[in-house]
Design a protein around this motif. Structure first.
Motif, PDB file in Angstrom:
ATOM      1  N   ARG A   1       0.327  -1.062  -0.007  1.00 17.57           N
ATOM      2  CA  ARG A   1      -0.177   0.101  -0.074  1.00 17.57           C
ATOM      3  C   ARG A   1       0.850   1.225  -0.139  1.00 17.57           C
ATOM      4  N   SER A   2       2.240   1.886   0.628  1.00 18.59           N
ATOM      5  CA  SER A   2       2.897   2.723   1.153  1.00 18.59           C
ATOM      6  C   SER A   2       3.568   2.611  -0.598  1.00 18.59           C
ATOM      7  N   LEU A   3       3.918   1.300  -1.261  1.00 19.81           N
ATOM      8  CA  LEU A   3       4.037   2.082  -2.659  1.00 19.81           C
ATOM      9  C   LEU A   3       2.891   2.165  -3.851  1.00 19.81           C
ATOM     10  N   GLY A   4       1.427   2.339  -2.904  1.00 22.25           N
ATOM     11  CA  GLY A   4       0.830   2.371  -4.138  1.00 22.25           C
ATOM     12  C   GLY A   4       0.220   1.991  -4.936  1.00 22.25           C
ATOM     13  N   LEU A   5       0.536   0.344  -4.585  1.00 18.12           N
ATOM     14  CA  LEU A   5       0.002  -1.303  -4.749  1.00 18.12           C
ATOM     15  C   LEU A   5      -1.083  -1.803  -4.450  1.00 18.12           C
ATOM     16  N   HIS A   6      -1.580  -2.906  -4.883  1.00 23.48           N
ATOM     17  CA  HIS A   6      -3.049  -3.262  -4.462  1.00 23.48           C
ATOM     18  C   HIS A   6      -2.310  -4.475  -3.300  1.00 23.48           C
ATOM     19  N   ALA A   7      -3.373  -4.610  -2.122  1.00 24.78           N
ATOM     20  CA  ALA A   7      -3.112  -5.471  -1.482  1.00 24.78           C
ATOM     21  C   ALA A   7      -3.145  -6.690  -1.547  1.00 24.78           C
ATOM     22  N   VAL A   8      -2.809  -7.594  -1.466  1.00 22.79           N
ATOM     23  CA  VAL A   8      -3.314  -9.304  -1.519  1.00 22.79           C
ATOM     24  C   VAL A   8      -3.800 -10.322  -0.807  1.00 22.79           C
ATOM     25  N   HIS A   9      -4.610 -10.420  -0.719  1.00 18.85           N
ATOM     26  CA  HIS A   9      -6.133 -11.050   0.062  1.00 18.85           C
ATOM     27  C   HIS A   9      -5.414 -13.041   0.057  1.00 18.85           C
ATOM     28  N   TRP A  10      -4.160 -12.367   1.018  1.00 20.34           N
ATOM     29  CA  TRP A  10      -3.665 -12.922   2.044  1.00 20.34           C
ATOM     30  C   TRP A  10      -4.749 -14.762   2.366  1.00 20.34           C
ATOM     31  N   GLN A  11      -5.448 -14.294   2.930  1.00 16.33           N
ATOM     32  CA  GLN A  11      -6.599 -15.197   3.900  1.00 16.33           C
ATOM     33  C   GLN A  11      -7.830 -15.216   3.240  1.00 16.33           C
ATOM     34  N   SER A  12      -8.329 -14.486   2.065  1.00  9.18           N
ATOM     35  CA  SER A  12      -9.221 -14.872   1.752  1.00  9.18           C
ATOM     36  C   SER A  12      -9.515 -15.429  -0.188  1.00  9.18           C
ATOM     37  N   GLY A  13      -8.149 -15.310  -0.609  1.00  8.53           N
ATOM     38  CA  GLY A  13      -7.738 -15.602  -1.834  1.00  8.53           C
ATOM     39  C   GLY A  13      -6.711 -17.111  -1.747  1.00  8.53           C
ATOM     40  N   GLY A  14      -7.760 -18.021  -2.658  1.00  2.73           N
ATOM     41  CA  GLY A  14      -7.177 -19.708  -2.327  1.00  2.73           C
ATOM     42  C   GLY A  14      -5.552 -19.536  -2.423  1.00  2.73           C
ATOM     43  N   VAL A  15      -5.177 -18.911  -3.921  1.00  2.00           N
ATOM     44  CA  VAL A  15      -3.647 -19.556  -3.884  1.00  2.00           C
ATOM     45  C   VAL A  15      -2.666 -18.888  -2.608  1.00  2.00           C
ATOM     46  N   ALA A  16      -3.353 -17.369  -3.070  1.00  4.99           N
ATOM     47  CA  ALA A  16      -2.055 -16.674  -2.252  1.00  4.99           C
ATOM     48  C   ALA A  16      -2.491 -16.594  -0.959  1.00  4.99           C
ATOM     49  N   ALA A  17      -3.639 -17.948  -0.098  1.00 10.51           N
ATOM     50  CA  ALA A  17      -3.243 -18.303   1.039  1.00 10.51           C
ATOM     51  C   ALA A  17      -2.566 -19.618   1.109  1.00 10.51           C
ATOM     52  N   PHE A  18      -2.541 -19.876  -0.236  1.00 12.34           N
ATOM     53  CA  PHE A  18      -1.510 -21.675  -0.031  1.00 12.34           C
ATOM     54  C   PHE A  18       0.159 -20.750  -0.150  1.00 12.34           C
ATOM     55  N   VAL A  19       0.209 -20.425  -1.247  1.00 12.41           N
ATOM     56  CA  VAL A  19       2.258 -19.525  -1.045  1.00 12.41           C
ATOM     57  C   VAL A  19       2.233 -19.019   0.163  1.00 12.41           C
ATOM     58  N   SER A  20       1.176 -18.380   0.914  1.00 10.48           N
ATOM     59  CA  SER A  20       2.036 -17.677   2.532  1.00 10.48           C
ATOM     60  C   SER A  20       2.432 -18.755   3.283  1.00 10.48           C
ATOM     61  N   VAL A  21       1.319 -19.855   3.390  1.00  7.20           N
ATOM     62  CA  VAL A  21       1.390 -21.022   4.238  1.00  7.20           C
ATOM     63  C   VAL A  21       3.103 -21.785   3.671  1.00  7.20           C
ATOM     64  N   VAL A  22       2.884 -22.309   1.821  1.00 10.34           N
ATOM     65  CA  VAL A  22       4.473 -21.897   1.997  1.00 10.34           C
ATOM     66  C   VAL A  22       5.798 -21.315   2.129  1.00 10.34           C
ATOM     67  N   VAL A  23       5.990 -20.249   2.086  1.00 10.77           N
ATOM     68  CA  VAL A  23       6.778 -19.573   3.046  1.00 10.77           C
ATOM     69  C   VAL A  23       7.184 -19.582   3.761  1.00 10.77           C
ATOM     70  N   VAL A  24       6.122 -19.299   4.636  1.00 13.50           N
ATOM     71  CA  VAL A  24       6.351 -19.617   6.014  1.00 13.50           C
ATOM     72  C   VAL A  24       7.019 -20.693   6.514  1.00 13.50           C
ATOM     73  N   THR A  25       6.531 -22.096   6.083  1.00 15.09           N
ATOM     74  CA  THR A  25       7.368 -23.234   6.295  1.00 15.09           C
ATOM     75  C   THR A  25       8.757 -23.070   5.810  1.00 15.09           C
ATOM     76  N   LEU A  26       8.536 -22.715   4.418  1.00 18.90           N
ATOM     77  CA  LEU A  26      10.466 -22.568   4.135  1.00 18.90           C
ATOM     78  C   LEU A  26      11.138 -21.721   4.701  1.00 18.90           C
TER      79      LEU A  26
END
Length: 292
Positions: A139-164
């Motif tokens: 948001r500070s860069l003027g970009l759209h926020a990612v729906h990490w909890q309400s978007g299926g692919v984004a949620a899966f990616v967040s879980v993978v990144v944290v696990t890594l």
């Protein structure tokens, strides 16, 4: 001689008996109880009725089970090789003349000192779609926020990144131990023969790290099959089962829906899959050792 051997046998059994007792009490008895429950129909925590293999038959037509199984396989396919490659890369850097190696090593190992729940809570601080660090930066860069909890692919990616982030330090430690145990004369001999850095890595270092690689494959796959805490805390298996894995589905079935028999059946299937993979990997590693 027979008396001495008999005394040694009794001593060995005396040392083994506490471990065998603990394994029986906390591993084999619960496994047997879970198998028994998986053959029953339950509704709550009362006594169940025996239904045989009916719970396992339900798995064949349960779309949510197959979705959770597919997510578990995808999670394993992504996390296992990525965490191992990153771990190997970092281990190679730390094995060289890298400045502040001790500091970097401590930072990478630090996630191993905290629980999976604490790791997942840290991940929420980063990936929360309303107040997370990543979306605040976007948001500070003027970009759209990612729906990490309400978007299926984004949620899966967040879980993978944290696990890594959580797993790379362990893989790095195992690979670093293997690298430091290698004979440096082999690298020097390959360099004298004209082998470059990539050739030495591919034909000398990586093959010699095969025991470490085999161990890490088994450990990472078993962990990925049994992942629960990070998924449960970060997404709860949602949205819409997009991040549901076998353990979270078994938990939901057994404790939220109070169908312990069906939840136990899911757990037994997961145990069988884990044992099957471990057996195949063990036979493959033994075959490689025999051929070498």
């Amino acid at each position: 001689m027979p008396r001495a051997r008999s005394a040694e046998t009794r001593t060995a059994y005396a040392f083994l008996s506490p471990t065998v007792l603990l394994l029986g009490l906390f591993v084999f008895v619960p496994l047997g109880w879970a198998l028994l429950i998986s053959l029953q129909h339950t509704n709550g925590f009362g006594e169940g009725g025996f239904v045989g293999l009916r719970n396992y038959g339900r798995l064949l037509t349960d779309a949510r089970f197959w979705r959770a199984a597919a997510n578990t396989v995808l999670f394993t396919v992504l996390v296992t090789p990525l965490s191992m490659l990153l771990g190997l890369g970092v281990a190679l850097l730390l094995d060289s003349a890298l400045p502040l190696r001790a500091l970097f090593r401590s930072v990478l190992i630090l996630p191993m000192a905290v629980s999976g729940v604490a790791t997942a809570l840290t991940g929420l601080l980063v990936f929360d779609q309303d107040r997370g660090i990543v979306n605040a930066g976007l948001r500070s860069l003027g970009l759209h926020a990612v729906h990490w909890q309400s978007g299926g692919v984004a949620a899966f990616v967040s879980v993978v990144v944290v696990t890594l982030w959580w797993r790379v330090g362990f893989n790095m430690l195992i690979y670093l131990t293997g690298l430091q145990a290698l004979d440096p004369l082999l690298q020097e001999a390959a360099a004298l023969d004209g082998a470059g850095w990539w050739q030495r890595l591919r034909h000398v270092t990586v093959p010699l790290l095969a025991p470490s690689t085999g161990f890490l494959v088994v450990i990472n796959v078993i962990y990925s099959f049994q992942v629960f805490d990070i998924v449960f805390v970060m997404t709860g298996g949602g949205p819409g089962d997009a991040t549901s894995v076998l353990v979270t589905y078994a938990y939901e079935t057994g404790f939220s829906q109070r169908d312990q028999g069906y939840g136990a059946a899911i757990g037994v299937v997961l145990l069988v899959l884990t044992l099957a993979f471990t057996a195949v990997q063990w036979r493959a590693s033994r075959g490689g050792d025999v051929e070498s």
